[in-house]
Scaffold this motif. Structure first.
Motif, PDB file in Angstrom:
ATOM      1  N   VAL A  21       0.859  -1.183   0.000  1.00 55.52           N
ATOM      2  CA  VAL A  21       0.000   0.000   0.000  1.00 55.52           C
ATOM      3  C   VAL A  21       0.891   1.227   0.000  1.00 55.52           C
ATOM      4  O   VAL A  21       1.949   1.248   0.639  1.00 55.52           O
ATOM      5  N   GLY A  22       0.473   2.242  -0.747  1.00 56.92           N
ATOM      6  CA  GLY A  22       1.233   3.481  -0.816  1.00 56.92           C
ATOM      7  C   GLY A  22       0.370   4.677  -0.442  1.00 56.92           C
ATOM      8  O   GLY A  22      -0.839   4.698  -0.709  1.00 56.92           O
ATOM      9  N   VAL A  23       0.992   5.641   0.189  1.00 55.76           N
ATOM     10  CA  VAL A  23       0.326   6.916   0.477  1.00 55.76           C
ATOM     11  C   VAL A  23       0.750   7.884  -0.621  1.00 55.76           C
ATOM     12  O   VAL A  23       1.858   8.409  -0.607  1.00 55.76           O
ATOM     13  N   GLN A  24      -0.143   8.084  -1.611  1.00 54.58           N
ATOM     14  CA  GLN A  24       0.176   8.908  -2.777  1.00 54.58           C
ATOM     15  C   GLN A  24      -0.159  10.369  -2.523  1.00 54.58           C
ATOM     16  O   GLN A  24      -1.160  10.685  -1.892  1.00 54.58           O
ATOM     17  N   SER A  25       0.684  11.236  -3.053  1.00 54.69           N
ATOM     18  CA  SER A  25       0.490  12.676  -2.923  1.00 54.69           C
ATOM     19  C   SER A  25       0.618  13.331  -4.285  1.00 54.69           C
ATOM     20  O   SER A  25       1.386  12.872  -5.143  1.00 54.69           O
ATOM     21  N   ILE A  26      -0.128  14.401  -4.483  1.00 51.21           N
ATOM     22  CA  ILE A  26      -0.072  15.196  -5.709  1.00 51.21           C
ATOM     23  C   ILE A  26       0.484  16.563  -5.355  1.00 51.21           C
ATOM     24  O   ILE A  26      -0.038  17.253  -4.470  1.00 51.21           O
ATOM     25  N   GLY A  27       1.563  16.932  -6.034  1.00 47.19           N
ATOM     26  CA  GLY A  27       2.206  18.201  -5.715  1.00 47.19           C
ATOM     27  C   GLY A  27       1.326  19.403  -6.004  1.00 47.19           C
ATOM     28  O   GLY A  27       1.204  20.315  -5.183  1.00 47.19           O
ATOM     29  N   LYS A  28       0.678  19.403  -7.168  1.00 50.46           N
ATOM     30  CA  LYS A  28      -0.206  20.513  -7.512  1.00 50.46           C
ATOM     31  C   LYS A  28      -1.113  20.103  -8.668  1.00 50.46           C
ATOM     32  O   LYS A  28      -0.848  19.131  -9.379  1.00 50.46           O
ATOM     33  N   TYR A  29      -2.203  20.844  -8.829  1.00 51.81           N
ATOM     34  CA  TYR A  29      -3.127  20.657  -9.943  1.00 51.81           C
ATOM     35  C   TYR A  29      -2.993  21.832 -10.908  1.00 51.81           C
ATOM     36  O   TYR A  29      -2.610  22.935 -10.522  1.00 51.81           O
ATOM     37  N   GLN A  30      -3.336  21.545 -12.163  1.00 49.22           N
ATOM     38  CA  GLN A  30      -3.251  22.596 -13.182  1.00 49.22           C
ATOM     39  C   GLN A  30      -4.342  22.363 -14.223  1.00 49.22           C
ATOM     40  O   GLN A  30      -4.632  21.238 -14.600  1.00 49.22           O
ATOM     41  N   GLN A  31      -4.957  23.462 -14.650  1.00 47.75           N
ATOM     42  CA  GLN A  31      -5.935  23.421 -15.736  1.00 47.75           C
ATOM     43  C   GLN A  31      -5.815  24.742 -16.497  1.00 47.75           C
ATOM     44  O   GLN A  31      -5.842  25.822 -15.908  1.00 47.75           O
ATOM     45  N   ASP A  32      -5.631  24.664 -17.804  1.00 47.95           N
ATOM     46  CA  ASP A  32      -5.261  25.845 -18.589  1.00 47.95           C
ATOM     47  C   ASP A  32      -6.299  26.956 -18.504  1.00 47.95           C
ATOM     48  O   ASP A  32      -5.940  28.141 -18.487  1.00 47.95           O
ATOM     49  N   ASP A  33      -7.585  26.615 -18.451  1.00 49.77           N
ATOM     50  CA  ASP A  33      -8.617  27.654 -18.376  1.00 49.77           C
ATOM     51  C   ASP A  33      -8.551  28.401 -17.049  1.00 49.77           C
ATOM     52  O   ASP A  33      -8.766  29.618 -16.990  1.00 49.77           O
ATOM     53  N   VAL A  34      -8.258  27.679 -15.983  1.00 51.55           N
ATOM     54  CA  VAL A  34      -8.117  28.330 -14.684  1.00 51.55           C
ATOM     55  C   VAL A  34      -6.942  29.299 -14.711  1.00 51.55           C
ATOM     56  O   VAL A  34      -7.025  30.436 -14.227  1.00 51.55           O
TER      57      VAL A  34
END
Length: 292
Positions: free
Chosen positions: A56-69
């Protein structure tokens, strides 16, 4: 009297010959078997091995990105950046000696939830808009790994290692639920709804690991270990508005990594005992001693 002396002398000679024969038999007793060769207890010889791992792994996301935002000066906030992901993998490798081995592994990382919120200014509605994104992240990972075994004590072998390869990360089932505040602050409030097809991105992956192996026998080793895994980036498909004929840029998850805890096994094929029973060792028979 002469005959009695002769009989006594003959008996003494016979007794002495018998004792000498017994002493000769004792002097030529079979030699004991040779001692086992010296070495670290439980150390497996080099050779090809198969491996399997679950964890089992504890996954993390550094940041989100969406071009319209980004285009409309919005920003992301809140949401889910860390979630558990279960995984399983198989591999094949080679143990070169008692301290170095290498393998290639492939693993599937099951679905983990992702999600985030954003806020932007909607120029068409002339007011702010908020969105909530929810989806699932899965990954296929292939790594080329090398390990250094640090010695064996009581069948326990600690190790350190590293790996490099690639990961295919896929975002599936993404939904985009939002609220538009038209002509803010006095205008109407209306909901928005969007969904995205599955999307994937393949890129570099790398890992650092440490753990300990327990050598059950000359062929089977159980492993308990920790691994830091960098998975790269992921992206969804384009987002489609459910109420209007509009599409928007995909949602991107950047700098995905995981702290993994693994249980595994290795089955070694390099030891001769794995392929058949070794030939018995022949010992020279003791010399034949004739008794008089």
């Amino acid at each position: 009297m002469g005959s009695l002396k002769s009989l006594a002398l003959a008996g003494a000679l016979a007794l002495g010959a018998s004792a000498a024969a017994q002493a000769a038999d004792l002097a030529y007793a079979p030699p004991p078997p040779p001692p086992e060769p010296l070495g670290l207890k439980g150390t497996i010889t080099s050779g090809v091995y198969l491996r399997g791992d679950i964890g089992v792994g504890v996954q993390s996301i550094g940041k989100y990105q969406q071009d319209d935002v980004t285009q409309y000066g919005g920003s992301f906030f809140g949401g889910s950046k860390s979630n558990a992901a279960f995984f399983g993998g198989l591999g094949i490798g080679y143990r070169f000696n008692n301290w170095f081995r290498a393998d290639i592994t492939g693993e599937y990382r099951g679905s983990s939830s992702i999600g985030v919120n954003d806020t932007i200014y909607n120029p068409f509605a002339r007011g702010p808009q908020t969105n909530t994104y929810k989806g699932n992240l899965t990954s296929l990972v292939t790594l080329f790994n090398g390990y250094i075994d640090l010695g064996t004590w009581n069948c326990l072998t600690p190790y350190i290692g590293g790996g490099i390869g690639f990961a295919n990360n896929r975002i599936e089932g993404l939904t985009d639920q939002g609220i538009v505040y038209a002509n803010y602050p006095n205008g109407p409030i209306s909901p928005t709804l969007g969904s995205a097809a599955s999307g994937s991105k393949t890129g570099l992956a790398w890992a650092l690991m440490a753990g300990v192996g327990y050598e059950v026998n000359k062929n089977l080793t159980l492993e308990f270990g920790y691994r830091y895994l960098n998975l790269g980036d992921a992206r969804s498909g384009r987002i489609t508005n459910a109420f209007a004929a509009e599409t928007y840029a995909p949602l991107k998850a950047k700098d995905i990594d995981s702290h993994d805890f693994r249980i595994g096994m290795r089955w070694n094929f390099g030891d001769p005992n794995c392929c058949g029973t070794p030939e018995p060792v022949a010992y020279a028979p003791p010399p034949v001693v004739r008794k008089y």
